[in-house]
Design a protein around this motif. Sequence first.
Motif, PDB file in Angstrom:
ATOM      1  N   VAL A  38       0.869  -1.236   0.184  1.00  0.00           N
ATOM      2  CA  VAL A  38      -0.299  -0.095   0.507  1.00  0.00           C
ATOM      3  C   VAL A  38       0.988   0.798  -0.017  1.00  0.00           C
ATOM      4  N   GLY A  39       0.595   2.119  -1.294  1.00  0.00           N
ATOM      5  CA  GLY A  39       1.813   3.251  -0.778  1.00  0.00           C
ATOM      6  C   GLY A  39       0.584   4.195  -0.916  1.00  0.00           C
ATOM      7  N   HIS A  69      -1.175  -0.559  10.863  1.00  0.00           N
ATOM      8  CA  HIS A  69       0.682  -1.186  10.988  1.00  0.00           C
ATOM      9  C   HIS A  69       0.642  -2.913  11.382  1.00  0.00           C
ATOM     10  N   VAL A  70       0.123  -2.368  12.027  1.00  0.00           N
ATOM     11  CA  VAL A  70       0.478  -4.758  12.772  1.00  0.00           C
ATOM     12  C   VAL A  70      -0.166  -4.897  12.420  1.00  0.00           C
ATOM     13  N   ALA A  71      -1.232  -4.887  12.462  1.00  0.00           N
ATOM     14  CA  ALA A  71      -1.886  -6.336  11.469  1.00  0.00           C
ATOM     15  C   ALA A  71      -0.929  -6.001   9.885  1.00  0.00           C
ATOM     16  N   ALA A  72      -0.717  -5.217   8.926  1.00  0.00           N
ATOM     17  CA  ALA A  72      -0.420  -5.091   7.596  1.00  0.00           C
ATOM     18  C   ALA A  72       1.643  -5.868   8.166  1.00  0.00           C
ATOM     19  N   SER A  73       2.299  -5.950   8.874  1.00  0.00           N
ATOM     20  CA  SER A  73       3.437  -6.319   9.408  1.00  0.00           C
ATOM     21  C   SER A  73       3.002  -7.334   9.430  1.00  0.00           C
ATOM     22  N   ARG A  74       1.919  -7.783  10.599  1.00  0.00           N
ATOM     23  CA  ARG A  74       1.560  -9.624  10.379  1.00  0.00           C
ATOM     24  C   ARG A  74       0.866  -9.977   9.235  1.00  0.00           C
ATOM     25  N   LEU A  75       0.018  -9.192   8.255  1.00  0.00           N
ATOM     26  CA  LEU A  75      -0.014 -10.178   6.969  1.00  0.00           C
ATOM     27  C   LEU A  75       0.315  -9.705   5.975  1.00  0.00           C
ATOM     28  N   GLY A  76       1.723  -9.622   6.193  1.00  0.00           N
ATOM     29  CA  GLY A  76       2.952  -9.644   4.776  1.00  0.00           C
ATOM     30  C   GLY A  76       2.451  -8.416   3.837  1.00  0.00           C
ATOM     31  N   VAL A  77       2.012  -7.239   4.484  1.00  0.00           N
ATOM     32  CA  VAL A  77       1.845  -5.908   3.830  1.00  0.00           C
ATOM     33  C   VAL A  77       2.314  -4.839   4.006  1.00  0.00           C
ATOM     34  N   ALA A  78       3.036  -4.157   2.839  1.00  0.00           N
ATOM     35  CA  ALA A  78       4.367  -3.336   2.864  1.00  0.00           C
ATOM     36  C   ALA A  78       3.817  -2.118   2.664  1.00  0.00           C
ATOM     37  N   ILE A  79       3.638  -1.379   3.770  1.00  0.00           N
ATOM     38  CA  ILE A  79       3.250   0.346   3.723  1.00  0.00           C
ATOM     39  C   ILE A  79       4.103   1.306   3.730  1.00  0.00           C
ATOM     40  N   ARG A  80       4.536   2.214   2.346  1.00  0.00           N
ATOM     41  CA  ARG A  80       5.230   3.261   1.935  1.00  0.00           C
ATOM     42  C   ARG A  80       3.983   4.639   1.125  1.00  0.00           C
ATOM     43  N   THR A  81       5.195   5.725   2.515  1.00  0.00           N
ATOM     44  CA  THR A  81       4.527   6.967   2.378  1.00  0.00           C
ATOM     45  C   THR A  81       5.762   7.842   1.566  1.00  0.00           C
TER      46      THR A  81
END
Length: 351
Positions: free
Chosen positions: A98-99, A110-122
């Motif tokens: 997700v960008g 962010h906790v759920a994203a990390s657990r599910l392997g979803v990278a976040i970029r801003t």
Amino acid sequence: MDPGPGETALAELTRFAVLGLRPTVNVRRVTDVDLRERIEADWETVDFDGFSEEELASHLEDAGRGYDAVKCRAGIPLTKAVLERATADTLRRRLVLVGRAASGSDTFDHVAASRLGVAIRTTPGANATAVAELTVALMLDALRGVSMRANALRDGSWSEAVKALPTGSLADSRVGLVGSGAISRRVAELVRAFGADVWVFGSPRFTAERAVAWPGHRVESLDELLAGCDVVSVHVPATTETDGLINTRELRLMRPGSVLVNTARSSVVCEHALDLALRDPESGPWRAAVDTFDIEGPGFSSVLASNPYCTVSPHAAGMTRSAMEEASRRILTEFELFLKETSLPSGGSNR
């Protein structure tokens, strides 16, 4: 993807295609009829409310097809439930990136994203100058009563328009900045040009050594800054540590006749506490200017909207053409780097 404004949208789409990605464009916020037609002629489109958690999750599932990535420019509700549905094993493609073409991501889990392997970029810092400019404009409006006087003249009342003159100014003010990031630094540079004295209260990383290069004086505590400044401007992200950072107690510390400006996040400054403080001449700031609210968008609601001592702005601080173009360029670079660093395949099948 939620495209950038104007021609930026077309440039983004072309760049995504060059990267081997096949964008699906949410045209809900594309208000220019001609631009919308041009996008619809060349790209796959959808039209849904990206701020609705259920609609967002449903479109990311895409009837079982799913998406590899999402590009947005607003604070969409990327909650645990949405992320779990977008990464389900039953989907043909699962979300991995997700960008957001903006600096904040406080509406993302962010906790759920990390657990599910979803990278976040801003794109932190891309809108620093834009936000700093509006921050200074709001300071001046609060100090000089620009919008209040304009409204009084429109109502035909010269006597109301010239009330509370003479006013204070940035030239004879001490400006306190809560936060020590790129936006805060740019604000410091701008108000120094007006002749203001600058105090800064930053994060633990803002050490005395780092503060040496800053255009301002580092203070040890928020209380010291609030009590010692004529203008206080908030520039911290929304985190558990900053939630309710400035509430009734903190507002009471502010000087009589002082001004508070919030272009950061509504969670940092309690709206109701600020409303009450502004209405009480014995407590807290004299004037305020606010660009961010608990309830925004078409359903906007805030007690500050009816407060005569507060200038309100529709979360527009970062919305200049140059800032949004820079954010677009940076988020595209983040996508390119992600593709180079991961095993996500390039090619026409990506969405």
